[in-house]
Design an enzyme around this catalytic site. Sequence first.
Site, PDB file in Angstrom:
ATOM      1  N   LEU A 103       0.827  -1.200   0.000  1.00 58.51           N
ATOM      2  CA  LEU A 103       0.000   0.000   0.000  1.00 58.51           C
ATOM      3  C   LEU A 103       0.861   1.248   0.000  1.00 58.51           C
ATOM      4  CD1 LEU A 103      -2.441  -1.388   2.669  1.00 58.51           C
ATOM      5  CD2 LEU A 103      -3.033  -0.933   0.273  1.00 58.51           C
TER       6      LEU A 103
ATOM      7  N   TYR B 163       0.083   4.724   6.419  1.00 56.88           N
ATOM      8  CA  TYR B 163      -0.473   5.518   7.523  1.00 56.88           C
ATOM      9  C   TYR B 163      -1.064   6.828   7.012  1.00 56.88           C
ATOM     10  CZ  TYR B 163       2.102   2.545  10.892  1.00 56.88           C
ATOM     11  OH  TYR B 163       2.595   1.512  11.642  1.00 56.88           O
TER      12      TYR B 163
ATOM     13  N   ARG C 190       6.038  14.398  -0.310  1.00 54.56           N
ATOM     14  CA  ARG C 190       7.247  13.863  -0.952  1.00 54.56           C
ATOM     15  C   ARG C 190       7.733  14.772  -2.065  1.00 54.56           C
ATOM     16  NH1 ARG C 190       6.690   7.223  -0.556  1.00 54.56           N
ATOM     17  NH2 ARG C 190       5.663   7.346   1.467  1.00 54.56           N
TER      18      ARG C 190
ATOM     19  N   ASP D 266       1.349  -3.092   5.967  1.00 53.32           N
ATOM     20  CA  ASP D 266       0.970  -2.576   4.645  1.00 53.32           C
ATOM     21  C   ASP D 266       1.392  -3.449   3.481  1.00 53.32           C
ATOM     22  OD1 ASP D 266       3.682  -2.088   4.849  1.00 53.32           O
ATOM     23  OD2 ASP D 266       3.573  -0.189   3.775  1.00 53.32           O
ATOM     24  N   GLU D 267       1.854  -4.649   3.746  1.00 51.54           N
ATOM     25  CA  GLU D 267       2.235  -5.521   2.642  1.00 51.54           C
ATOM     26  C   GLU D 267       1.596  -6.894   2.799  1.00 51.54           C
ATOM     27  OE1 GLU D 267       6.438  -5.705   1.885  1.00 51.54           O
ATOM     28  OE2 GLU D 267       6.720  -3.590   2.404  1.00 51.54           O
TER      29      GLU D 267
END
Length: 711
Positions: free
Chosen positions: A52, A56, A88, A143-144
Amino acid sequence: MNNSDDEMEEDDTEWSKSFVDSEAFAPSAPLSGSSMNMTPRPTRKVILHFDLDCFYAQVEMIRNPALRLVPLGIQQKYIVVTCNYVARERGVNKLMSITDAKEKCPDLVLVKGEDLTHYREMSYKVTGLLMSYCPLVERLGFDENFLDVTEMVERRLDQTVDPDSFSFKGHVYNHFGADVRACDHPRLALASHIAAELREAIHSELGLTGCAGVATNKLLAKLVSGTFKPNQQTVLLPENVNDIMGSLSGLRKVPGVGHQTAKKLQALGLVSVKDLQLCPLNDLVREFGGPTSQRLKNLALGIDDSPVTPTGAPQSLSDEDSFKKMSSTTEVLEKIRELLTSLGERMHKDGRLPQTFRLTIRRYSATNKWFSRESRQLPIPIHIAQKMTSGSTEDAVVQLVPLAMKLFHKMVDSNAAFHLTLINVCFSNLQTRAAAVSGKGAITSFFSQSSPPKKKQLEDSSQDARRRCLDEGEVGVHNTNRGKVTTQSSFSSAAASQGVEQKQSSLHAAEEEQRESGCFLKETNNLASVRLPPNVDPEVFELLPEEIQQELLATAHLHTKSSVLSSPSFADDPFTPNINPPRPSTNSPPTEKTKNAAKTLDISHRATSPSPQWPAGISGVQRDSTTEQGKPSSPQSSGCDFPGNVDPAVFSELPYDVQRELMSEWKRERPVQKTPSSRKPGRNVMAKERDRRAAGRSSQANNLLNYFKPS
DNA sequence: CCGGGGGTAT
DNA sequence: ATACCCC
């Protein structure tokens, strides 16, 4: 140069000799050819890796959509652990210190992320969603997820009539334009479509975006999933294995090579992946053992035979806090009580009984700033554990705190000065209630406490384990489902006659499996037909609530299974996924006619028993966790969390001014809507189209507001 | 090499 | 109980 061709061939021709693991063999179609054609057709595994995007941050942006616009960082202590893509672009990176991040991006909005509750809940929803399509799901962090879709692919392959219809979805590593022929890699091509569908499901049902990688093992799938970063997917073909391995900037980039290992390797003069590839095995064996050496070398070559191990329920629950300084026992006691209280509530929702408690500390030390932890553990008295699951968490905590302090004093001499920077409390050795019953002596306490078996309200309905048939959907040829309904069309109606055959064989598979394991309830109420675990008195068993009985049986099954797990060929037997979810099912519906239940085991669209039940109390039905707080402790949080019944995915795709309008409306209209169960007819402007949704998912109709559904 | 988790191997 | 790994 290109030695990848030696070990990674997609097709059934070469492959075997280089690494003979049983996984190179998969059966052909699931029992389809009932015949004696037992010669296993060699098939490479097909593995998906899902990752994902800035997880968070995504969760916080769902909780507060206004955050989508701004550079957002998730703050834990003085670190930005992750940030959204707006941030980012402004130069903020993961694991940046707050000061650095603010320097790069003065208007960075920070949301505290130390409480993982919302992330954990969403994380399990994702895993649960994936599991509803394919039981072989392994989590890696929050998240994986890895999926072994070998079987699913094989089934689709068998259905595919037109070989020319193969195509790749998404990117193909190191291939551009039309230079790839999907029919040369039919399984990977099909898998790329599965990956796309699953990503779409994650987005439409949970509002999350992410990347996927498609390859022949976990290592490669993981490496390739990150090649096109936000919200894209990539296939790695066997002929490009060496390309991707060679592209890694150092050994540290190889998953499985951590800090320590990389340092040792460097001491041996190995810094690049190629160094390790070419290093004689014996040079490694001195530093590492034999097995580890082989594994390391294999990793460098892109070889990874590790199976996708279904994760199931967590094996431990822990809660921790770090701080600059803690040096008094009173502080320690308070902190421990605090941690235990929240952990205890999590444990309560889980429903299992923790048998072990562990306390971990980290001491400050200037010289060895490099943190090491110390821990002590003890068995939890059964009555304390039971208090937690049976509701009175407070009591349990009160009784646990002194035990924790005893552990603390085993590590810290409170007469001398001390300086702690972290405290962690952990429950492990988690036991199902059924296991507790079967345990020696535990039976008495079970009855004497007469704790009525806790109903798992949350799970029952939430785990409508519709095993979605991603199979038999859009095989590519019958593109009857053109521009319209995505979710529905690809699953349901399509497979007509073939579907029947499919179901038949599935039935056989399920029955056979039950016979083997001998511990399902199957088509009879007769206790005698059920093999009980040796330590269970049949008469006692009979007295137990059915729920517990089933748990017991499932637990027993677990044991028999695990005893056999050491045999790799069995562990990976693709015929067994039905029983694979390692969790005993506490909630299996008291099937009226268990005979028919078997029929639906594999392919049903409705609730089936081998449901992924573990996110115990987590993927709750009536949860609506977004309503409660949703206030980041940040400037921007103008209280614009939106109603939990709004599909965030849909919301996020609305034009921005529309979003704003809606949000201000909600702000005004808010005061109520707290109660999860309140299905107020009044505000139901959108009783519009729940039909399709209602079809597949009976119970949790609540959460997603169909009003916004794309039609 | 932080943070709040989680895992396995030894 | 620690050491390593992952995020």
